[in-house]
Enzyme design. Structure first.
Site, mmCIF file in Angstrom:
data_model
loop_
_atom_site.group_PDB
_atom_site.id
_atom_site.type_symbol
_atom_site.label_atom_id
_atom_site.label_comp_id
_atom_site.label_asym_id
_atom_site.label_seq_id
_atom_site.Cartn_x
_atom_site.Cartn_y
_atom_site.Cartn_z
ATOM 1 C CE1 TYR A 180 -3.439 -2.538 0.062
ATOM 2 C CE2 TYR A 180 -4.031 -1.845 2.264
ATOM 3 C CZ TYR A 180 -4.285 -2.606 1.160
ATOM 4 O OH TYR A 180 -5.373 -3.442 1.136
ATOM 5 C CE LYS A 238 -6.243 -6.956 0.609
ATOM 6 N NZ LYS A 238 -6.480 -5.580 1.038
#
Lengths: 314, 314, 314, 314, 314
Positions: free
Chosen positions: E181, E215
């Site tokens: 992220y 992810k």
């Protein structure tokens, strides 16, 4: 729903909460045995706990003993715990080491292994270790206490310290009781440490991180601070009991102990205790509200609380 | 009080304080043996201790030796300790290693294993390690000295370092003597490092964290700073003896040694020592007040203090 | 003095200082053997030492080699050390590893295991590790060099690093030579790094912390900075020799090596060396003043210094 | 010179530099064997090395692949390295683990075990570990790459991390190739990261700290920055070749690899390579200048560089 | 190209990307076996994965459960995962320990071992450990989840923590799934955390550092922020599918899971999932978009997503 894909039937699952029962929790033998001692063998029992914490000498200094100077001597709390049949007493390691000798076995011991003074400001509150899990095991303690300052700017350091403690408690089968306290400048900007938002979040964090038991404060609703709360808490006003039930739901399978905080009258204290137990709490951990009373009064209020917990015994 | 619940009788418990006695403390064999050497076999004995600290060369620099240049040589303090029959001398590891050879066994040794210079400002005072517990054991020391800056913004680092030292001392049976000094900008904002609030809090912190013995300063009451003190200290003016008794109560089962601080006259020093001993202290740890005097005077004042302590021997 | 209490006679103790002798120091066999090699077997001997440091490439960069480009090659210093019969050469680990092969045994080696560049400002100077004690042992070194920035705001980190190094040197019997340099913004506010106050304090700190040998600068008296010095240094003007004697007294049983600093003329250098040796120093550690000279001149000045040290041999 | 003291004859020592030869370096068997593979068995050999680094995906992000999208796939660099017969490829651990399988043994591997993104500002640049030496050994790597940001305000942390890596490489016989890059706000204030002062200092630091091989940039002379450079660099303008020779002298016995930097034309690149090799460099480590070219062009320029290096083979 | 030097033929290499297949990846037996369970034995299989993450109670607090209070009980997510035949559920250690008992083996488990609250600002975001790899192994988990805040000013601390986790996962054969992220004030200044620049860079960083699976968020193109993006991203506007394909290319041999983010409508969610799978993603990891729906709706949308993934099964 494409039925051909979803073939499994619903398993009977009750999403409605009730107080977690020790026998339903997936605990190691050591944690189970020790929690059994605290919640069934000593104190009111039946899955409830009545704990006597006395670490205010570290957290606040001797100021808390002025109203009842006897309380400065840890023997005082030990006598209350023994005569009032508490589930356990909570000491910092130094006090435990110096005072438990004559009460060993009779009064179960929880060792709080972190803490701090309140002399420096706590904008980025952090509670450093004051002892070790092994030291508590060596003293015959039945559980470890740890303060986690949820939402503090120092949360990274706190989480990492917590993991090291949790790893030790898991290794040694020691239950880990988390003082989950919202604290620090960030939570103050978001409505304050005692809001439902703060306490509710703290309950969930303790559960996510692996507390075996969590100690929480009863949420407080301050109208003037509501606007600072994140949605949807900013429009949510609940009764104390409903607020506590909400918090217990967030704690999930982590039994909740309710803090006493500053001294209340007998009636206020009993009402608070009753509402919390009805809301799903598993016990009480009242310090100043017990030992700031004179011995007779302390034993009296303790007996009433004991009786209340017995009513919630299973 | 619901009598049916409170069935246990009051155990005879004396909440009134007196000086803790070694035989009443729950100590490991190693700690007990070593403290026995310090408080019974050497010095005035009978449970009292007279210690000679000389780490000012590190803490303040050689400035403290100008008034008596002989004092710059650690042999000087060793001679005072030997001839004055002190309970022990306190050295930093480097000095101990270089100077104890000819006095080993004769003059008991306490190794101070943290310290700092006073060159940088101490707004967030922290006293880093200067040695190890194992090193002190290897040198035949009978106790470890550790400075804890109570209330410093650096208290988290301090507590964590303290825990590592405490764990080592517990493992090796070494008594841990804590210099519990309020310090840093936070305590200065709350009335200063020498206030009763500060010293009283420090006494309790040392006890909570697990000091075996604590070294404290005599509280000072400064009218102009009273308003800065937290309640109820802001309205509490006590005689030196009462203040010290209050502090000893906060130290609880942790024997208290009283610091000397800057140099006083003989009479002032003796009065201070007398009041502190009467208030419940277990001994004296006067550095500059001893070795800033010339040998004859140093031995003379030491003899008077020795005599005073003998009067408190049990 | 109450004679009945002070019964011990004065032991013959000479508080007057002289240069510490190896045989009088309480050293482990490993440290003693290695220091014997440096102070008796190699170089001028008789308890004196003449060391050739070359870590300026790290501390200052190649700028120091412009006046004598040969000096950029560590073989140059090795040749000076070999032909000038120095007590030892001082290298950082990388240079030692690459260049000692052909001089192993012939030129004793001291490995400096911390250091830094001077590119960033040094308001809070700290000298991080650049190697390990074990690595120096593996290279056949006879001592470890460590820079301690006395009084730096980073002193806590420095002390803790120092303790880890000291513990290793004690374990492995390696002498620990401390470059005790006052440094950082705090000492600059108190009169500067070269004042008697600063150097005197540094000498004592090295001794308190456990240096086996200490490297110091000759104090400098700057009239315009005197007012910034703490009392009583602010009114103390001494001759270089007296200043150095004061510093040697503060170092106590820690033999003192005197730094060369920036390049001086032959006469200035010899005078400085003479005064320091007469003041009680145990040796010289002149880098730039040696290898910034061309080979013939370097050997010439080295021979003169050698001769001077021989005069102080015991 | 007093001849009676200086009796040793000059040993034949050539202070003039030439490219360090593997057989002249004092290396452990493991380091020697692995460097032999890189500088003699693979690539142009004869003591020269041609390396292909591809860690720009971490250091700069995918921006560097826009001009030649094939380069985003590490297979592309592997094909260049295999077909162009490079001495080794340089990967971060993650890429090495995912892509080396089909080239193992055929294309030697250097694992770069620290790195960072360029998203945050690099005023106090520090390159944290991204892998371990053991992991690189397990992948069959022949050397470790490490970026040292010389002169960064974070140099203390960097040096300490470097020591831990160096200790591991020494233990496991892995050559340590240091990317010695001046970086951070301090060097920018002193003339910038690419000045001769900066690169020259970096070369020496790598050598002092124990690099086995050092990767450096070709110094750049910017007239407008000369005034910011420390003396005597502020008045020193050298040809690229002379500048590089100066830098190689500062690196001493540490073989120098020259970085490519941003993309140059074929002629510029070849000229730069030629000058550096003539100045004493041991090889090239050109990344973007290789793989930002299309395969045919990349192989073509690689072949020319290969040929150039062959001319410097010994 | 000088043909005499480049003699090796091109090996057949397809630089065009496709979804990485488990059998093509160079994985240890433990990682391979566990990923096989997740991508072939459970869930839609055929190399695709459908994961149900529920750590929002830690990351966002109970606020995320208001729209569907059932979701506050982890049993709810477990029932969705079991009945919807998900590839695995993702829990923090505390929740896993308390809730997996009745689903062990039936619902594969991924333990997320770092996390934080969103109470303090995240200008220098860092996600501290909340558990250990060994603890996850002991609970029978099939993979580890780790959040890496790419580009945060705290990236050095993050990378170092990541290396310790990666080393443990490699040692124990646990697949490491990285939540990559972009976060922190630096990326906000360069166009924001959801830009193609940010996500693309994050994909590459995860691959460079050694993620087994990554992810990622679907990049978002905000016209008003384009000018802040580094070149050439500042002029690059792609369709969601093309943007995702670009990101998958940067992830290379690291299979990509796509995050759900805030709640979308069924159609939006399915379209997003379809585009991502067509772009080369290996699966979906939708939390709020699943469990913020009521059970029937959650199972319904899950079934549709399951069906979609089946279409991409190999």
């Amino acid at each position: 729903m494409p039925a051909e894909l979803i073939t499994k039937e619903a398993r009977v699952t009750d999403f409605a909460r009730k107080r977690p029962r020790l026998q339903d929790l997936d605990l190691s033998p050591g944690k189970r045995a020790r929690l059994y001692r605290l919640f069934y063998e000593h104190g009111p029992g039946g899955g409830t706990g009545m704990f006597l914490p006395i670490d205010q000498g570290l957290e606040h200094g001797p100021v808390d003993f002025f109203s009842n100077p006897d309380a400065a001597n840890p023997q005082y709390q030990l006598e209350i715990a023994r005569r009032g049949d508490f589930s356990a007493i909570v000491f910092q390691p130094g006090i435990a080491k110096k005072h438990m000798r004559d009460y060993a076995g009779e009064v179960p011991l929880i060792v709080k292994i972190n803490g701090k003074t309140n002399i420096p400001p706590d904008a980025d509150a952090f509670s450093p270790l004051t002892g070790t899990v092994e030291e508590a095991v060596a003293m015959g303690a039945d559980a470890i206490g740890y303060t986690l300052y949820v939402g503090s700017p120092a949360q990274a350091e706190d989480f990492m310290q917590f993991v090291s403690v949790k790893t030790e408690t898991d290794r040694l089968g020691m239950p880990l009781i988390v003082w989950a306290y919202p604290r620090g400048e960030a939570i103050e900007k978001k409505g304050g440490r005692d809001s439902l938002y703060a306490v509710d979040y703290a309950a969930r964090v303790a559960s996510e991180l692996g507390a075996d038991v969590v100690k929480l404060n009863l949420p407080v609703f301050k109208k003037e601070r509501m606007a600072d709360l994140p949605k949807p808490y900013n429009e949510l006003m609940l009764s104390p009991k409903d607020a506590m039930a909400k918090v217990c739901a967030s704690a999930g399978r982590t039994p909740v102990l309710i803090s006493g905080g500053g001294k209340l009258s007998d009636d206020e204290l009993l009402q608070k205790a009753r509402e919390c137990m009805e809301a799903g709490c598993s016990g009480l951990i009242f310090g100043r509200n017990t030992w700031q009373r004179k011995m007779h009064d302390a034993l009296d209020i303790s007996a009433r609380l004991f009786e209340l917990l017995r009513q919630h015994a299973e």
